[in-house]
Every structure is written in C-alpha cells, then in structure tokens.
Design a protein around this motif. Sequence first.
Motif, PDB file in Angstrom:
ATOM      1  N   MET A   1       0.950  -1.079  -0.018  1.00 19.16           N
ATOM      2  CA  MET A   1      -0.093   0.048  -0.149  1.00 19.16           C
ATOM      3  C   MET A   1       1.002   1.140   0.011  1.00 19.16           C
ATOM      4  N   MET A   2       0.380   2.335  -0.489  1.00 18.65           N
ATOM      5  CA  MET A   2       1.234   3.641  -0.802  1.00 18.65           C
ATOM      6  C   MET A   2       1.126   4.175   0.694  1.00 18.65           C
ATOM      7  N   PRO A   3       2.356   4.957   0.824  1.00 19.08           N
ATOM      8  CA  PRO A   3       2.432   5.362   2.519  1.00 19.08           C
ATOM      9  C   PRO A   3       1.202   6.661   2.524  1.00 19.08           C
ATOM     10  N   ALA A   4       0.918   7.147   1.756  1.00 17.19           N
ATOM     11  CA  ALA A   4      -0.012   8.280   1.898  1.00 17.19           C
ATOM     12  C   ALA A   4      -1.400   7.620   2.128  1.00 17.19           C
ATOM     13  N   VAL A   5      -1.673   6.501   1.638  1.00 19.12           N
ATOM     14  CA  VAL A   5      -2.918   5.890   1.764  1.00 19.12           C
ATOM     15  C   VAL A   5      -2.938   5.307   3.149  1.00 19.12           C
ATOM     16  N   GLN A   6      -1.572   4.802   3.657  1.00 17.33           N
ATOM     17  CA  GLN A   6      -1.497   4.103   4.906  1.00 17.33           C
ATOM     18  C   GLN A   6      -1.681   5.173   6.029  1.00 17.33           C
ATOM     19  N   THR A   7      -1.104   6.328   5.838  1.00 20.41           N
ATOM     20  CA  THR A   7      -1.280   7.366   6.617  1.00 20.41           C
ATOM     21  C   THR A   7      -2.750   7.784   6.886  1.00 20.41           C
ATOM     22  N   ALA A   8      -3.453   7.914   5.678  1.00 18.31           N
ATOM     23  CA  ALA A   8      -4.616   8.601   5.681  1.00 18.31           C
ATOM     24  C   ALA A   8      -5.548   7.401   6.371  1.00 18.31           C
ATOM     25  N   GLU A   9      -5.315   6.078   6.191  1.00 17.46           N
ATOM     26  CA  GLU A   9      -6.146   4.876   6.827  1.00 17.46           C
ATOM     27  C   GLU A   9      -5.804   5.052   8.462  1.00 17.46           C
ATOM     28  N   ARG A  10      -4.641   5.087   8.491  1.00 14.25           N
ATOM     29  CA  ARG A  10      -4.091   5.047  10.057  1.00 14.25           C
ATOM     30  C   ARG A  10      -5.036   6.248  10.720  1.00 14.25           C
ATOM     31  N   TRP A  11      -4.967   7.651  10.077  1.00 15.55           N
ATOM     32  CA  TRP A  11      -5.457   8.535  10.568  1.00 15.55           C
ATOM     33  C   TRP A  11      -7.058   8.647  10.835  1.00 15.55           C
ATOM     34  N   SER A  12      -7.735   8.065   9.908  1.00 15.11           N
ATOM     35  CA  SER A  12      -9.116   7.874   9.931  1.00 15.11           C
ATOM     36  C   SER A  12      -9.501   7.006  11.117  1.00 15.11           C
ATOM     37  N   ARG A  13      -8.737   5.870  11.119  1.00 12.68           N
ATOM     38  CA  ARG A  13      -8.899   4.759  12.496  1.00 12.68           C
ATOM     39  C   ARG A  13      -8.722   5.443  13.797  1.00 12.68           C
ATOM     40  N   GLN A  14      -7.727   6.369  13.871  1.00  8.67           N
ATOM     41  CA  GLN A  14      -7.497   6.963  15.129  1.00  8.67           C
ATOM     42  C   GLN A  14      -8.453   7.996  15.300  1.00  8.67           C
ATOM     43  N   ALA A  15      -9.165   8.576  14.481  1.00 10.23           N
ATOM     44  CA  ALA A  15     -10.107   9.604  14.536  1.00 10.23           C
ATOM     45  C   ALA A  15     -11.630   8.841  15.000  1.00 10.23           C
ATOM     46  N   THR A  16     -11.563   7.651  15.139  1.00  6.31           N
ATOM     47  CA  THR A  16     -12.999   6.969  15.150  1.00  6.31           C
ATOM     48  C   THR A  16     -13.496   7.227  16.366  1.00  6.31           C
ATOM     49  N   PRO A  17     -12.671   7.218  17.563  1.00  2.00           N
ATOM     50  CA  PRO A  17     -13.378   7.755  19.002  1.00  2.00           C
ATOM     51  C   PRO A  17     -14.025   9.170  18.960  1.00  2.00           C
ATOM     52  N   MET A  18     -13.101  10.119  18.394  1.00  2.00           N
ATOM     53  CA  MET A  18     -13.746  11.420  18.542  1.00  2.00           C
ATOM     54  C   MET A  18     -14.747  11.685  17.364  1.00  2.00           C
ATOM     55  N   ALA A  19     -14.570  11.029  16.237  1.00  2.00           N
ATOM     56  CA  ALA A  19     -15.831  10.764  15.369  1.00  2.00           C
ATOM     57  C   ALA A  19     -17.088  10.273  16.027  1.00  2.00           C
ATOM     58  N   THR A  20     -17.096   9.282  16.614  1.00  2.00           N
ATOM     59  CA  THR A  20     -18.288   8.866  17.281  1.00  2.00           C
ATOM     60  C   THR A  20     -18.963   9.590  18.389  1.00  2.00           C
ATOM     61  N   ILE A  21     -18.065  10.414  19.093  1.00  2.00           N
ATOM     62  CA  ILE A  21     -18.542  11.121  20.163  1.00  2.00           C
ATOM     63  C   ILE A  21     -19.138  12.540  19.273  1.00  2.00           C
TER      64      ILE A  21
END
Length: 172
Positions: free
Chosen positions: A1-21
């Motif tokens: 996977m491309m680094p930019a895609v991995q970074t975006a995926e990791r960021w979106s996963r880590q934003a899950t708690p705040m996104a649910t709140i």
Amino acid sequence: MMPAVQTAERWSRQATPMATILFMIILAALPVPVLWWSALAPGLVLVLVFYWAVYRPELIPFGVLFLTGIVQDSLSGAAMGVSSIVLMLVKYLVVSQRRYLVGKAFSQLWAGFALVVLAAKVTGWSLASLVRGDFLDPTMTFAQAGIVIALFPVATWLLMRIHRVSLPAVPP
C-alpha cells in the motif's frame, strides 16, 4: 500500500473515537422521533467518552473534548462550557481509575460507569444551576442518568463492534 494511503487510513482509524462522540452530539441535537430523545441523547455522549477513556484514552485529548463540549452546548442551548467541563471531568475520572476498570468483569465496568455518570450529572446540574443563578429541577437530570446507566450494556456492545472494526488491539 502507498504510504499516503496508509497514513490516511491510520489517521481515519485513530479519529474513530472523536468521530463517534461528535456524531452522537450532532445526533442528540436532531429532532429524532423517539420518546424522550432530547433528554436521553446527551447522556449517551457520556457512554462514548467513558468507553473510549477506558480503552483508548490517547485518542480523546482533553483539548478536543473541550471543543466538543462547546459544540454540544452550542447545539443544545445549554450554558456554555458546562458540557466541556463535564466531558473533561469524565475523562479525568476514568483515566485516573483505568487500572481498576481494564480487564475487569463487565458488571464492575458498569458499576464504574454508574458512579462516573452520577458524578457527571451532579456536576453538570450544579454548574448549570450556578450559571443560570437559579436552583434547577434535578428530576430530569437524574432520570436521564438512570436511563443512560440502563442503556450502558447495549451502547457498550455497539462500541465494542466499532472498536474491533476500526482500531487494532493495543495492550492496556
């Protein structure tokens, strides 16, 4: 996977708690045709903050919780800043007792949640009464606390599903 895609995926996963709140705060402000929704929904935000503070506290920073509380107060018409203080208090209490909550039986987690909700509701009600300069009727506050405590198992079950799908396991 491309680094930019991995970074975006990791960021979106880590934003899950705040996104649910944030999602729950916005949902709480909407006119949902469910009996007692407007009174119940803001309490469900406490379930989210409690859950994420137990299992992924690093993903719900205090500064972002403060801003989230401002958004909640703006949308609900509550006294400005009260939700911010309550949400940050909940995180502080849970993180300070986290070693007693992680890995324990669900009944112990539920009891911990009940204590945190009662502390949060008393704090919120006291601050709202102080800001408005009047003794507000606590009936709805404590009714909401009871309902949210009763709904904790269902809400936690949903959050566990979201957690497993969106975030990799991290040792406590």
